[in-house]
Design a protein around this motif. Structure first.
Motif, short mmCIF file in Angstrom:
data_model
loop_
_atom_site.label_atom_id
_atom_site.label_comp_id
_atom_site.label_asym_id
_atom_site.label_seq_id
_atom_site.Cartn_x
_atom_site.Cartn_y
_atom_site.Cartn_z
N PHE A 30 51.58 40.34 49.18
CA PHE A 30 50.91 40.16 47.89
C PHE A 30 51.50 38.92 47.23
O PHE A 30 52.72 38.79 47.10
CB PHE A 30 51.10 41.40 47.00
N ASN A 41 40.97 31.61 45.42
CA ASN A 41 40.55 32.19 44.15
C ASN A 41 39.97 31.17 43.17
O ASN A 41 39.00 31.44 42.47
CB ASN A 41 41.71 32.93 43.48
N SER A 97 42.06 37.49 46.17
CA SER A 97 41.70 38.79 45.59
C SER A 97 40.28 38.83 45.05
O SER A 97 39.70 39.90 44.91
CB SER A 97 42.68 39.14 44.46
N PHE A 104 41.69 44.36 51.90
CA PHE A 104 42.99 44.03 51.32
C PHE A 104 44.08 44.99 51.77
O PHE A 104 45.12 45.08 51.12
CB PHE A 104 42.88 44.02 49.79
N ALA A 108 46.88 40.93 49.45
CA ALA A 108 45.91 40.20 48.64
C ALA A 108 46.61 39.05 47.94
O ALA A 108 47.80 39.13 47.61
CB ALA A 108 45.27 41.13 47.60
N PHE A 110 46.62 36.72 44.67
CA PHE A 110 46.13 36.63 43.29
C PHE A 110 46.34 35.24 42.70
O PHE A 110 45.95 35.00 41.56
CB PHE A 110 46.85 37.68 42.43
N GLN A 141 46.64 37.58 36.48
CA GLN A 141 46.96 37.88 37.87
C GLN A 141 47.65 39.24 38.00
O GLN A 141 47.38 40.00 38.93
CB GLN A 141 47.84 36.77 38.46
N TRP A 144 45.08 41.90 37.63
CA TRP A 144 44.28 42.06 38.86
C TRP A 144 45.03 42.90 39.88
O TRP A 144 44.44 43.72 40.59
CB TRP A 144 43.97 40.69 39.46
N PHE A 145 46.34 42.69 39.95
CA PHE A 145 47.15 43.48 40.87
C PHE A 145 47.12 44.96 40.49
O PHE A 145 47.01 45.83 41.35
CB PHE A 145 48.59 42.96 40.88
N LYS A 148 43.89 46.31 41.64
CA LYS A 148 43.75 46.36 43.09
C LYS A 148 44.58 47.47 43.72
O LYS A 148 44.14 48.11 44.69
CB LYS A 148 44.17 45.01 43.68
#
Length: 222
Positions: A30, A41, A97, A104, A108, A110, A141, A144-145, A148
């Motif tokens: 990651f 991205n 991502s 994923f 992933a 980000f 970011q 987003w993690f 995810k």
């Protein structure tokens, strides 16, 4: 390469070398950061934003020309360091991502090119930029993690097992903050004395609180 980028590169390679000396068999990666680690991205976000970020266009060539044979979403004509790390562990290239219909399970990415550590709203509200930035700063970011990871494991036990075998790479942040501030008319002294400590604090808190402590909490529950 400026001083901040040079320091990051040395630290990055040192941490990678330390990871390679362990017996850990990573099954996923990651990544967070900017153009040093972005694998696509920026291209996806800029395309969906249309004219929003038209002042910065993704170059179609020679990016990707020496390895992929076509633009590969990287600000590089070949592979990034993160690509070589993935290869070393027998993992596929880390998917951005924001890529739709991508798997994923093995990690992933980000990272987004031009991403700052400060929230993008900081630059807009203070008039440091005359255009709207992509929503890709450090706080985005990390969010987003958070989104995810809910699709990667369900129970605490599953998450402990999954993330316990994951390699987290926290790429370079800061250079875009300093660039935007300098372009806005701030002096080097002002950026160094007033803003650099805040950038360092944001990065430190993101690593220590949002990533390391999260993983430790999962391990302790086990």
């Amino acid at each position: 390469m400026n001083l901040f980028s040079c320091y990051f590169f040395i630290l990055f390679i040192s941490c990678y070398g330390l990871a390679k000396t362990t017996t850990q068999n990573f099954t996923s990666i990651f990544s967070f950061g900017n153009s040093y680690t972005d694998t696509g991205n920026y291209q996806i976000l800029a395309a969906s934003a249309g004219s929003l970020n038209s002042n910065v266009e993704f170059p179609p060539y020679p990016y990707g020309s020496t390895f992929f044979g076509h633009p590969a979403g990287r600000f590089c004509d070949g592979r990034l360091t993160i690509d070589f790390i993935a290869k070393e562990y027998g993992l596929p290239f880390i998917q951005p991502s924001k890529e739709k219909n991508a798997s994923f399970t093995q990690g992933a990415n980000f990272a987004v090119a031009a991403a700052p550590a400060f929230p993008v709203e900081f630059f807009e509200k203070n008039g440091f930029v005359s255009y709207q930035l992509l929503r890709s700063s450090l706080d985005y970011q990390l969010a987003w993690f958070e989104e995810k990871k809910t699709s990667l494991c369900n129970t605490t036990a599953e998450c402990i097992q999954y993330f316990g075998k994951s390699l987290f790479i926290f790429g370079e942040f800061g250079v875009n903050d300093y660039t935007l501030l300098l372009l806005a008319g701030k002096s080097v002294q002002d950026v160094t004395n007033s803003y650099a400590p805040q950038v360092v604090k944001l990065i430190s808190e993101a690593v220590e609180v949002n990533l390391q402590l999260y993983i430790r909490a999962l391990e302790n529950k086990g």
